[in-house]
Design an enzyme around this catalytic site. Structure first.
Site, PDB file in Angstrom:
ATOM      1  N   GLU A 109       0.859  -1.173   0.000  1.00 25.49           N
ATOM      2  CA  GLU A 109       0.000   0.000   0.000  1.00 25.49           C
ATOM      3  C   GLU A 109       0.895   1.224   0.000  1.00 25.49           C
ATOM      4  OE1 GLU A 109      -3.861   0.159   2.275  1.00 25.49           O
ATOM      5  OE2 GLU A 109      -2.596   1.526   3.451  1.00 25.49           O
ATOM      6  N   TYR A 165       7.581   0.977  -8.136  1.00 19.60           N
ATOM      7  CA  TYR A 165       6.710  -0.191  -8.002  1.00 19.60           C
ATOM      8  C   TYR A 165       6.137  -0.612  -9.360  1.00 19.60           C
ATOM      9  CZ  TYR A 165       6.961   0.851  -3.002  1.00 19.60           C
ATOM     10  OH  TYR A 165       7.400   1.093  -1.734  1.00 19.60           O
TER      11      TYR A 165
END
Length: 156
Positions: free
Chosen positions: A112, A123
């Protein structure tokens, strides 16, 4: 990317001072993203949790903290100090985490991240894709709200 060698090693509670220093340098205190020492101690005692320390030229410059349960894992924290960013440290940590997950029989890795965090590019470049969003989850220093993005990638 730097030509300096990035060394990765398994960490443990003996690395708490390093982890504290890295969080203090890596996380902007205005966002409250760093964990307390007691939170790190507590999670390290949980089965399925592992810590990876990244060193550049013999100095700890980053870490990853991961929790695996059955065939899923969550990247709880990833920190790289500012002067070691964009030198491949974060990517090396992520590759290591994915490899560790696969070796442990974990099929997917979740994380998250605050919408707008510069790590999102890392990411996405590492194979993560958005699978969820929590609106107005984070509060910025100016009171503005930001979504929490849930990202996932397979490990095999």
């Amino acid at each position: 990317m730097s030509t300096a060698a990035i060394d990765l090693r398994e960490g443990d509670v003996r690395d708490l001072d390093r982890v504290d220093r890295l969080m203090a340098e890596a996380f902007d205190p205005r966002w409250g993203e760093a964990w307390t020492r007691n939170q790190v101690i507590g999670i390290l005692s949980v089965p399925g949790v592992w810590l990876t320390i990244a060193e550049l030229n013999g100095r700890a410059v980053g870490f990853a903290l991961v929790r695996g349960v059955l065939d899923e894992a969550e990247l709880l924290l990833l920190a790289v100090i500012p002067n070691a960013r964009r030198k491949g440290v974060g990517a090396a940590l992520l590759r290591s985490v994915v490899t560790d997950c696969a070796m442990r029989g974990i099929a997917s890795l979740h994380l998250e991240v605050r919408d707008g965090n510069e790590a999102i590019k890392l990411y996405r470049n590492s194979g993560f894709s958005k699978v969820g969003e929590r609106r107005d989850y984070y509060r910025g220093p100016n009171g503005q709200s930001y979504a929490a993005l849930t990202l996932r990638r397979p490990t095999r």
